[in-house]
Design an enzyme around this catalytic site. Sequence first.
Site, PDB file in Angstrom:
ATOM      1  N   SER A  83     116.140  11.533 120.811  1.00 30.75           N
ATOM      2  CA  SER A  83     116.095  12.070 122.169  1.00 30.75           C
ATOM      3  C   SER A  83     115.471  11.023 123.081  1.00 30.75           C
ATOM      4  O   SER A  83     115.224   9.904 122.646  1.00 30.75           O
ATOM      5  CB  SER A  83     115.314  13.370 122.190  1.00 30.75           C
ATOM      6  OG  SER A  83     114.052  13.141 121.656  1.00 30.75           O
ATOM      7  N   LEU A  84     115.222  11.382 124.309  1.00 30.56           N
ATOM      8  CA  LEU A  84     114.656  10.414 125.257  1.00 30.56           C
ATOM      9  C   LEU A  84     113.319  10.899 125.782  1.00 30.56           C
ATOM     10  O   LEU A  84     113.105  12.098 125.904  1.00 30.56           O
ATOM     11  CB  LEU A  84     115.606  10.254 126.448  1.00 30.56           C
ATOM     12  CG  LEU A  84     116.969   9.641 126.177  1.00 30.56           C
ATOM     13  CD1 LEU A  84     117.844   9.734 127.415  1.00 30.56           C
ATOM     14  CD2 LEU A  84     116.804   8.174 125.785  1.00 30.56           C
ATOM     15  N   LYS A 119     122.302  12.126 133.864  1.00 30.57           N
ATOM     16  CA  LYS A 119     122.059  12.789 132.576  1.00 30.57           C
ATOM     17  C   LYS A 119     122.799  14.128 132.580  1.00 30.57           C
ATOM     18  O   LYS A 119     122.411  15.056 133.287  1.00 30.57           O
ATOM     19  CB  LYS A 119     120.559  13.001 132.372  1.00 30.57           C
ATOM     20  CG  LYS A 119     120.219  13.584 131.025  1.00 30.57           C
ATOM     21  CD  LYS A 119     118.717  13.581 130.819  1.00 30.57           C
ATOM     22  CE  LYS A 119     118.342  14.142 129.465  1.00 30.57           C
ATOM     23  NZ  LYS A 119     118.675  15.553 129.302  1.00 30.57           N
ATOM     24  N   ARG A 140     124.508  17.035 117.043  1.00 36.66           N
ATOM     25  CA  ARG A 140     123.243  16.310 116.890  1.00 36.66           C
ATOM     26  C   ARG A 140     122.401  16.888 115.746  1.00 36.66           C
ATOM     27  O   ARG A 140     121.744  16.146 115.031  1.00 36.66           O
ATOM     28  CB  ARG A 140     122.462  16.361 118.201  1.00 36.66           C
ATOM     29  CG  ARG A 140     121.164  15.636 118.126  1.00 36.66           C
ATOM     30  CD  ARG A 140     120.455  15.618 119.453  1.00 36.66           C
ATOM     31  NE  ARG A 140     119.237  14.856 119.374  1.00 36.66           N
ATOM     32  CZ  ARG A 140     118.072  15.367 118.997  1.00 36.66           C
ATOM     33  NH1 ARG A 140     117.979  16.627 118.698  1.00 36.66           N
ATOM     34  NH2 ARG A 140     117.002  14.598 118.924  1.00 36.66           N
ATOM     35  N   LYS A 285     118.806   2.821 130.969  1.00 37.34           N
ATOM     36  CA  LYS A 285     118.822   2.077 129.708  1.00 37.34           C
ATOM     37  C   LYS A 285     118.699   0.602 130.029  1.00 37.34           C
ATOM     38  O   LYS A 285     119.422   0.121 130.917  1.00 37.34           O
ATOM     39  CB  LYS A 285     120.153   2.315 128.977  1.00 37.34           C
ATOM     40  CG  LYS A 285     120.423   3.771 128.675  1.00 37.34           C
ATOM     41  CD  LYS A 285     121.807   3.990 128.123  1.00 37.34           C
ATOM     42  CE  LYS A 285     122.074   5.482 127.981  1.00 37.34           C
ATOM     43  NZ  LYS A 285     123.469   5.789 127.696  1.00 37.34           N
ATOM     44  N   CYS A 434      92.841  33.061 110.181  1.00 34.65           N
ATOM     45  CA  CYS A 434      93.140  33.675 111.477  1.00 34.65           C
ATOM     46  C   CYS A 434      94.634  33.986 111.502  1.00 34.65           C
ATOM     47  O   CYS A 434      95.462  33.098 111.324  1.00 34.65           O
ATOM     48  CB  CYS A 434      92.768  32.716 112.598  1.00 34.65           C
ATOM     49  SG  CYS A 434      93.295  33.251 114.236  1.00 34.65           S
TER      50      CYS A 434
HETATM   51  S1  IVH Z   1     121.631   8.117 125.778  1.00 36.61           S
HETATM   52  C1  IVH Z   1     118.847   7.125 122.298  1.00 36.61           C
HETATM   53  N1  IVH Z   1     122.933   8.689 127.971  1.00 36.61           N
HETATM   54  O1  IVH Z   1     120.208  13.414 126.949  1.00 36.61           O
HETATM   55  C2  IVH Z   1     119.700   7.369 123.489  1.00 36.61           C
HETATM   56  N2  IVH Z   1     121.945  10.487 126.779  1.00 36.61           N
HETATM   57  O2  IVH Z   1     117.271  13.591 126.038  1.00 36.61           O
HETATM   58  C3  IVH Z   1     120.138   8.779 123.603  1.00 36.61           C
HETATM   59  N3  IVH Z   1     122.325  12.705 127.752  1.00 36.61           N
HETATM   60  O3  IVH Z   1     120.484  13.928 123.495  1.00 36.61           O
HETATM   61  C4  IVH Z   1     121.185   9.169 124.474  1.00 36.61           C
HETATM   62  N4  IVH Z   1     123.549  12.021 129.457  1.00 36.61           N
HETATM   63  O4  IVH Z   1     122.383  14.748 124.974  1.00 36.61           O
HETATM   64  C5  IVH Z   1     122.218   9.178 126.948  1.00 36.61           C
HETATM   65  N5  IVH Z   1     124.130   9.024 129.909  1.00 36.61           N
HETATM   66  C6  IVH Z   1     123.436   9.515 128.898  1.00 36.61           C
HETATM   67  C7  IVH Z   1     123.190  10.907 128.764  1.00 36.61           C
HETATM   68  C8  IVH Z   1     122.411  11.355 127.673  1.00 36.61           C
HETATM   69  C9  IVH Z   1     123.032  13.068 128.840  1.00 36.61           C
HETATM   70  C10 IVH Z   1     121.602  13.628 126.857  1.00 36.61           C
HETATM   71  C11 IVH Z   1     121.920  13.502 125.387  1.00 36.61           C
HETATM   72  C12 IVH Z   1     120.624  13.226 124.702  1.00 36.61           C
HETATM   73  C13 IVH Z   1     119.625  13.677 125.718  1.00 36.61           C
HETATM   74  C14 IVH Z   1     118.353  12.884 125.592  1.00 36.61           C
END
Ligand code: IVH
Length: 676
Positions: A83-84, A119, A140, A285, A434
């Site tokens: 994830s990011l 995104k 995923r 990125k 607890c």
């Molecule tokens: S790059 C390691 N590019 O965002 C890089 N992700 O929180 C991972 N997502 O699981 C993905 N648009 O479902 C990338 N242009 C984009 C994206 C994108 C949507 C989603 C994707 C990922 C999530 C990350």
Amino acid sequence: MTEDTVQKKYLEKIKLYQKYNRLYYNDDKPIVTDQTYDILKKEIIDLENKYNFLQSEQSPTKSVGFKPSKNFQKIKHKVPMLSLGNAFNEEDLKTFEKKILSFLSLKEITEIDYSAEPKIDGISASLIYINGKFTKGLSRGDGTEGEDITRNLKTINDIPQEIIEKGFPSEIDIRGEVFIENSDFKKISAKFANPRNAASGSLRQKDPNITSRIPLKFIAYTFGYAKEMSINNQTNFLKGLKIWGFKTNQYNKKISGIKNLIQNHKDLEEKRKEIAFDIDGVVYKVNDFSLQKRLGFAANAPRWAIAHKFSANSSISEIINIEIQIGRTGALTPVAKIKPVNIGGVIVSNATLHNEDEIIRKDIRIGDTVTVERAGDVIPHVVSVDLKKRNKNSKKFIFPLNCPSCGSKTVKDYNEITKRQDAVRRCVSKGYECEKIAIEKIKHFVSKEAFNIDGFGKKIVETFWHLKLIRSPQDIFNLDYDKIKKLEGWGQLSVSNLKFSIKQKINISLDRFIFALGIRHIGQENAKLIARHLKSPSNFFKLSNNKNIDNLYNINGIGNTQIQSITKFFLNKTNLNVLSELEKNLKIQNMVLIDNKGLLNNNTFMLTGKLNGVSRAEAKSLIEQNSGKIINNVNKKLNYLIVGEKPTTKKINTARELNIKIIDQKEWFKMLNKTS
Ligand code: IVH
């Protein structure tokens, strides 16, 4: 009305509801308007609320939309789907860039090029192409293991089945987002809370014919791995995707400089309404693939990318009550129960108040009118109180000094690093004594990142706990299935499914096992570090003899805080009992080192002084990527001392005394086949 007549009336409505669903989803021939459908749904729910003996598996309260299937085959991703990290403002972006520059040992004025991509708020998927043919498609899943949804993905028009363009890699894992456009979502909005749920529900149907009826879309944006690909940056990769026949986002842009990123974010936030599908931020990125490679990954996210979320949506509501939730580490978290409000398409009825200090600072009280904010997947929180609307008789909220679950004392720890008392109050109970802590610990144990037991979710933990079927994690492996079979909602099939999923998890990796124990300060990344260092479960169990714990100081990344917490964990008799029971029930695997044949061949390294063009963090990551290990002390276990500018003389002298090889940066690079 007699019970029989009520029952009859209810079943008639359920039958009609099923008929409408079938005509809508299976036959594509709706015979009633959305309004009539919604009224029927409401009538069923009202009846259930009034007469609690009414129930049906087909009730709208039991199935939302159409249930996703649990029966897909699980397949491991060759490269995990991570994830990011999130950024919410300029400050977060500055920190992100600073970290990148420091990792790469670059000057602060260096301009980094980013690929800025909206995104998309959908469901990510991985598509494997071999010799140009779409051969396998995975969801995923938990990031490590996905579900084989090839047949469903094949129904999506945007996904090319075969690619004949020259230059398309012989094998590649293309990744992107499956989503539904807002106009298409409107047609099925009665069934799902939001477009994301609709996409997810449609994609994970057992019957691909159902999936094919929903106009799902796919936009590609990255790859997991690629054989023979000569592209060297993200912008060119996105161009390549287009040439190969994939859809890419028209708003993707190459940008450098934080100010420009912010401007682009603002522009997109304004355009958001015009875009045909939901976006919830912008992903940045680092454009250059060689820099991406150097930056690598930390815990669950790449160091070279971040998601800049759009600002939160907010609504006004009223606090009905303040409840105290107890987490698995004993933290007492106040949660405001609010009058349900719709915030950006999601109905919110809980909002976190964070901790005791926050309640005092904002003087939040029951009955207050408050502004509640929600950003993307972040938990909704109370932002402010409207004092003008406060009732004259309202009283200050008194935070409980005893644990509401077990009555134990609660304390605020002293934080060695900040030299202040924590804002969080914790129950001093040692854990399983607890009730609330025990339940939360078991929930953590079965969670996605830990044992990831299919079909064993939080609700089941609660139910099984209240039925006294589980009291500690080991009980999961000795469940009374005869009793479960007789429970409402359970049958032969669901019981054997549960049995099967539990049995599958008896083989568990050491790092997942350590993480699952829920030791405070030992998250996924630390659990991995410890597992890699200890290698075998028996070494882990030996930590119960507290003498061995000091050995963990040799792990780079594990410090006092973690070691104190582990020590405390092993001093607790209940924990020792849980451990020995788990040991009997599980087959914990030895840690397989990622690459034993790396260039550094399991040698240990230590750094002293400053290296040229390589930060400490990058040096560590380079060593680890090539199967070397970093240690923190000059001792007999050290193989190489790497000496940079202005080293510590004492370290060099000790290394000499111990006959340890002393090398400079050039010699170290030679070992890595690296020239600069
Ligand atoms: S790059 C390691 N590019 O965002 C890089 N992700 O929180 C991972 N997502 O699981 C993905 N648009 O479902 C990338 N242009 C984009 C994206 C994108 C949507 C989603 C994707 C990922 C999530 C990350």
